[in-house]
Design an enzyme around this catalytic site. Structure first.
Site: not given
Length: 288
Positions: A180, A193
């Site tokens: 990500s 995350y």
């Protein structure tokens, strides 16, 4: 399936639990270009795709089917989305095996791989794509349960699935992980995350070094803001209403804009690429 034409941002909406449901989104994500034409780049291969039922995973599944691969989709409990993706794979002339369960459980990963081997007798591609995220504006509000759950799905599940599949992989096989942009930029509301995505990037580089001598390549894709079920099931309606507007392109991305990158990394087109990350994020330069 209805599709929007590259909207800058989606209308306000939210879903009350993860994983989100693609069919409840408006507009629904676009998973493949209408003019996409496969050229059998993955002919005869078998791919395991975690989180393959919707969003980026659906895009990968359909692109792989268009390129001649059979697909095993690992998903948690989104049966409707999974069966729709299965129909899309089969309409492209390929086989699709659906396996529901929690990749945070190593026993499930071992059983899932056994099912794939029983069905197809080979594993050529592993896509570690499944993930969850739980925003917290205050770092102190990240509970032990949330921290453990996020790492178990995003990191432990990746380890378990790769360990289960690796003994069945051979020279020419590939592993592709979904990292990500948050691994490179960070995100003040997604600290746990983002930390898992940093781990995924480092896992990609380290596993590449470990397996390159065996002829198995390991790479990753680092998406920016992509319109998937994770978004309305994670953020409130106000946040969703501006989703993607902070990119240089001033819009969110669609899953269809990522699928071809996973085709590239799984095919011989990328035969000299390993330990790398492809950034698909609307023009944000992260240099990593």
């Amino acid at each position: 399936m209805t599709a929007n034409k590259d909207p800058k941002t989606p209308p306000p909406q939210e879903q009350d639990q993860q994983p989100g449901i693609e069919s409840n989104m408006h507009p629904e994500p676009e998973y493949i270009r209408k003019d996409y034409k496969g050229s059998q780049k993955l002919d005869g291969k078998v791919a395991i795709i975690t989180g393959g039922d919707s969003g980026i995973g659906r895009s990968i599944s359909v692109h792989y089917a268009q390129e001649g691969a059979n697909v095993a989709i690992i998903y948690l409990n989104e049966d409707k989305d999974a069966h729709e993706t299965k129909q899309l794979v089969e309409s492209a002339g390929q086989k699709c095996l659906l396996i529901a369960g929690d990749i945070a459980d190593p026993a499930f990963c071992n059983q899932a791989v056994k099912q794939v081997m029983d069905q197809f007798n080979q594993i050529d591609i592993v896509i570690n794509n499944a993930a969850e995220q739980h925003p917290q504006s205050d770092f102190m509000n990240i509970s032990q349960n949330q921290l453990e759950r996020t790492f178990k799905t995003n990191v432990f599940g990746m380890f378990y699935m790769t360990q289960a599949a690796l003994p069945h992989m051979k020279k020419g096989s590939t592993i592709i992980n979904t990292s990500s942009i948050t691994a490179y930029q960070g995100n003040k509301d997604l600290i746990d995350y983002s930390s898992t995505k940093g781990a995924i990037t480092t896992f990609t580089r380290s596993l590449s070094e470990s397996l390159i001598g065996k002829g198995i390549r390991v790479n990753a894709v680092a998406p920016g803001p992509i319109w998937t079920p994770l978004i309305p099931s994670t953020f409130n309606a106000k946040k969703v209403d501006t989703f993607g507007s902070n990119t240089p392109m001033k819009r969110m991305g669609q899953p269809k804009e990522l699928g071809p990158a996973y085709v590239y990394l799984a095919s011989e087109d990328s035969s000299y690429v390993s330990g790398e990350v492809i950034h698909i994020n609307g023009g944000t330069i992260v240099n990593g």
